[in-house]
Design a protein around this motif. Structure first.
Motif, PDB file in Angstrom:
ATOM      1  N   GLN A  88       0.942  -1.426  -0.023  1.00 54.24           N
ATOM      2  CA  GLN A  88       0.008  -0.054  -0.117  1.00 54.24           C
ATOM      3  C   GLN A  88       0.896   1.352  -0.090  1.00 54.24           C
ATOM      4  O   GLN A  88       1.715   1.436   0.673  1.00 54.24           O
ATOM      5  CB  GLN A  88      -1.029   0.165   0.910  1.00 54.24           C
ATOM      6  CG  GLN A  88      -1.976   1.063   1.274  1.00 54.24           C
ATOM      7  CD  GLN A  88      -3.260   0.678   1.922  1.00 54.24           C
ATOM      8  OE1 GLN A  88      -3.887  -0.328   1.911  1.00 54.24           O
ATOM      9  NE2 GLN A  88      -3.622   1.692   2.911  1.00 54.24           N
TER      10      GLN A  88
ATOM     11  N   ASN B 209      -9.690  -0.133  -4.194  1.00 50.30           N
ATOM     12  CA  ASN B 209      -8.058  -0.018  -4.010  1.00 50.30           C
ATOM     13  C   ASN B 209      -7.473   1.388  -4.263  1.00 50.30           C
ATOM     14  O   ASN B 209      -6.307   1.512  -4.250  1.00 50.30           O
ATOM     15  CB  ASN B 209      -7.377  -1.026  -5.186  1.00 50.30           C
ATOM     16  CG  ASN B 209      -7.592  -2.409  -5.042  1.00 50.30           C
ATOM     17  OD1 ASN B 209      -7.670  -2.863  -3.697  1.00 50.30           O
ATOM     18  ND2 ASN B 209      -7.851  -3.173  -5.973  1.00 50.30           N
ATOM     19  N   PHE B 210      -8.253   2.342  -4.278  1.00 52.86           N
ATOM     20  CA  PHE B 210      -7.938   3.713  -4.623  1.00 52.86           C
ATOM     21  C   PHE B 210      -8.835   4.889  -3.830  1.00 52.86           C
ATOM     22  O   PHE B 210      -9.859   4.701  -3.940  1.00 52.86           O
ATOM     23  CB  PHE B 210      -8.025   4.098  -6.352  1.00 52.86           C
ATOM     24  CG  PHE B 210      -7.416   5.303  -6.453  1.00 52.86           C
ATOM     25  CD1 PHE B 210      -6.151   5.771  -6.102  1.00 52.86           C
ATOM     26  CD2 PHE B 210      -8.240   6.295  -7.171  1.00 52.86           C
ATOM     27  CE1 PHE B 210      -5.423   6.767  -6.785  1.00 52.86           C
ATOM     28  CE2 PHE B 210      -7.514   7.330  -7.578  1.00 52.86           C
ATOM     29  CZ  PHE B 210      -6.427   7.730  -7.563  1.00 52.86           C
TER      30      PHE B 210
ATOM     31  N   TYR C 225      -3.001   3.838  -2.671  1.00 52.93           N
ATOM     32  CA  TYR C 225      -3.205   2.984  -3.717  1.00 52.93           C
ATOM     33  C   TYR C 225      -2.770   1.691  -3.057  1.00 52.93           C
ATOM     34  O   TYR C 225      -1.733   1.745  -2.569  1.00 52.93           O
ATOM     35  CB  TYR C 225      -2.650   3.671  -5.021  1.00 52.93           C
ATOM     36  CG  TYR C 225      -3.126   2.194  -6.029  1.00 52.93           C
ATOM     37  CD1 TYR C 225      -3.881   2.236  -6.543  1.00 52.93           C
ATOM     38  CD2 TYR C 225      -1.830   1.560  -6.455  1.00 52.93           C
ATOM     39  CE1 TYR C 225      -4.468   1.123  -7.611  1.00 52.93           C
ATOM     40  CE2 TYR C 225      -1.978   0.468  -7.282  1.00 52.93           C
ATOM     41  CZ  TYR C 225      -3.232   0.355  -7.870  1.00 52.93           C
ATOM     42  OH  TYR C 225      -3.515  -0.595  -8.894  1.00 52.93           O
ATOM     43  N   ARG C 226      -3.170   0.659  -3.192  1.00 54.13           N
ATOM     44  CA  ARG C 226      -2.994  -0.674  -2.808  1.00 54.13           C
ATOM     45  C   ARG C 226      -2.743  -1.679  -4.056  1.00 54.13           C
ATOM     46  O   ARG C 226      -3.761  -1.719  -4.904  1.00 54.13           O
ATOM     47  CB  ARG C 226      -3.744  -1.305  -1.700  1.00 54.13           C
ATOM     48  CG  ARG C 226      -4.914  -1.890  -2.297  1.00 54.13           C
ATOM     49  CD  ARG C 226      -5.663  -2.454  -0.988  1.00 54.13           C
ATOM     50  NE  ARG C 226      -6.965  -2.993  -1.243  1.00 54.13           N
ATOM     51  CZ  ARG C 226      -7.747  -3.971  -0.646  1.00 54.13           C
ATOM     52  NH1 ARG C 226      -7.212  -4.126   0.733  1.00 54.13           N
ATOM     53  NH2 ARG C 226      -8.915  -4.314  -0.981  1.00 54.13           N
TER      54      ARG C 226
END
Length: 334
Positions: free
Chosen positions: A47, A257-258, A283-284
């Motif tokens: 992350q 994810n964002f 973000y991941r």
């Protein structure tokens, strides 16, 4: 790098390994505040959290003024176990310091890391691990909405890391350079209704002339699945610098994810006064896989399948009870 190694070893061998997952379906970022969550990102999750900011400080008694830009950044990784996270955190700033004098003004260009830390965080207690064992009341929607006193018990994590400060850093006390330890205790309460309360108690740059004690209190509230607002207060106390900072802002979940975020920072004094605004992203890269326990028994596998079906049916029955109770209330009102 020895302090980092010792910190990780300490965290690993003084805590009990957990088999319960801290992984969440959507990104769980520490932004836009500066406190750390008690929960890790989950195993095999990378992350990244970063964002630029503008800062303006004015020290009225000393007739000094600072204005400039900077960037906050953090890289987090869930390592080995669900409870363990290693991370790198830092802030780099570029500014101009003005010294006002009766005849002329002196400008000093400055740039360096305000802090750069490598560390590890480990959760030692999580009261939410057995939440799935709590059975809902299938006959009363109101009973399921009652305040749960258990939510007052926080999740607890510990953090240990090492700072690195370069020689003649304009943002640290004179003589502070090289490695110094940093430790923290972190608590987190997840209340019903989308409220989360986080407390960080921090001892930073231990053994140096800038040995800070800090507390950070962060309260967040989910308005809906996409929008979150927060308020935060940060107290800093050392012989070099002391302050009470306040932050307000919010975040928007673009997808699972964002995340986008923004916040304002300010204080209430003039030694110096502080005003800042930041924007950020989180973000991941999600490579997480749930660990499956296979004991080689088809009968127990079938039993677990039946339990999942029963639990699903209970959830359906609970939804039905909510609808029936709402209809009953509407009929009474009419």
């Amino acid at each position: 790098m020895k302090p980092i190694i010792f910190s990780i070893i300490f965290l690993i061998f003084t805590s009990v390994q957990s088999v319960f997952s801290q992984y969440t379906e959507v990104i769980n970022s520490n932004r836009p505040g500066v406190s750390q969550s008690a929960f890790s990102v989950g195993t095999n999750v990378i992350q990244l959290e970063t964002g630029p900011y503008y800062i303006k400080e004015k020290h009225t008694p000393l007739q000094q003024e600072v204005s400039g830009l900077g960037i906050d950044f953090a890289a987090r990784y869930g390592l080995l176990w669900e409870d363990l996270e290693i991370n790198v955190q830092g802030t780099f700033q570029n500014d101009t310091k003005k010294q006002y004098a009766p005849v002329s003004t002196f400008d000093q260009k400055r740039s360096n890391f305000k802090h750069l830390t490598v560390g590890a965080k480990y959760m030692i207690y999580d009261p939410y691990r057995n939440a799935e064992e709590e059975k809902p009341n299938l006959y009363s929607w109101k009973a399921n909405q009652k305040f749960k006193w258990k939510s007052l018990i926080p999740a607890i994590a510990i953090y240990a890391g090492a700072n690195f400060d370069t020689k003649d850093n304009p943002y640290t006390a004179p003589g502070v350079e090289g490695f110094s330890p940093k430790i923290a205790v972190i608590s987190q309460n997840n209340f019903d209704g989308g409220w989360v309360f986080i407390v960080n108690l921090i001892k930073d740059r231990i053994g140096t002339d800038q040995s800070d004690f800090q507390y950070i209190l962060t309260l967040t509230h989910s308005l809906n699945p996409q929008w979150v607002v927060f308020g935060e207060t940060q107290g800093i106390k050392s012989d070099f610098y002391a302050d009470n900072l306040f932050r307000v802002g919010g975040a928007y979940l673009w997808n699972k994810n964002f995340q986008l975020d923004t916040a304002l920072t300010f204080n209430t004094k003039d030694t110096p006064s502080v005003f800042g605004v930041n924007f950020g992203i989180s973000y991941r890269l999600d490579f997480h896989e749930d660990k499956e326990i296979d004991n080689g028994s088809p009968a127990q596998d079938e039993l677990r399948l039946q339990e999942r079906k029963i639990q699903k049916q209970k959830e359906i029955d609970l939804e039905k009870s909510k609808k029936l109770e709402k209809r009953s209330k509407s009929k009474k009102n009419s």
